[in-house]
Design a protein around this motif. Sequence first.
Motif, short mmCIF file in Angstrom:
data_model
loop_
_atom_site.label_atom_id
_atom_site.label_comp_id
_atom_site.label_asym_id
_atom_site.label_seq_id
_atom_site.Cartn_x
_atom_site.Cartn_y
_atom_site.Cartn_z
N SER A 96 -11.25 -15.36 -29.74
CA SER A 96 -11.44 -15.50 -31.18
C SER A 96 -11.19 -14.15 -31.84
N THR A 97 -10.99 -14.20 -33.14
CA THR A 97 -10.73 -12.98 -33.91
C THR A 97 -12.05 -12.35 -34.30
N ASP A 98 -12.16 -11.05 -34.10
CA ASP A 98 -13.34 -10.31 -34.51
C ASP A 98 -13.60 -10.56 -36.00
N GLY A 109 -4.57 -11.35 -47.27
CA GLY A 109 -3.74 -12.55 -47.29
C GLY A 109 -2.78 -12.62 -46.11
N VAL A 110 -3.25 -12.15 -44.95
CA VAL A 110 -2.43 -12.12 -43.74
C VAL A 110 -3.11 -12.96 -42.67
N ASP A 111 -2.34 -13.71 -41.92
CA ASP A 111 -2.89 -14.53 -40.84
C ASP A 111 -3.23 -13.63 -39.65
N PRO A 112 -4.48 -13.67 -39.15
CA PRO A 112 -4.87 -12.81 -38.04
C PRO A 112 -4.13 -13.10 -36.73
N VAL A 113 -3.39 -14.17 -36.68
CA VAL A 113 -2.63 -14.49 -35.48
C VAL A 113 -1.58 -13.40 -35.18
N HIS A 114 -1.25 -12.60 -36.19
CA HIS A 114 -0.25 -11.54 -36.03
C HIS A 114 -0.82 -10.27 -35.40
N LEU A 115 -2.13 -10.21 -35.22
CA LEU A 115 -2.74 -9.05 -34.57
C LEU A 115 -2.60 -9.16 -33.05
#
Length: 165
Positions: A96-98, A109-115
């Motif tokens: 999961s994303t922190d 406004g950025v999707d965390p999937v890109h991290l």
Amino acid sequence: VGDVLSFALDSPAFNTRGATSGEPWGGEEADCATELSHAVRWWSASLSRAKELEVSEDKKKRFEETLYRELEVRCAYHWHPAPRGSGYRSIVNDISTDPALARACGAAGVDPVHLPRPIIMFLNPGDVKVQHTNSSRIEVIVDEAAKQTSAFEHAMNRKQCLGWA
């Protein structure tokens, strides 16, 4: 990139490094601005490297400011020397994303999937490291004790000196 450090250094919450409270880390609150700035720049650069994502300077700045504030709150009263542990301060982007990263991405406004993932970033006084958990590789971002700075930081410093960043 310099804005994050300026923002951090202007923060009133953490300015007690070297305080005389009798505790080696400066008492209940301690100065973590440098470490947090390095951490925020690492995550911001990671987001900017996503090939399928265009990150405007405005989005990048909102991401950086929000993440810095989130980490600042997380580290308040938990900025102890490494032997006391850093689990509470760590940033985990795995299954999961922190929450701090999720809120920063939401603000920008950025999707965390890109991290990048799976990653664990350890934040300690004078020490910021990233563990790439799928390979057990550890990337040193900052290690004041060894006076080391990562290749990433060297590149960022070079870009700043040349006026590219």
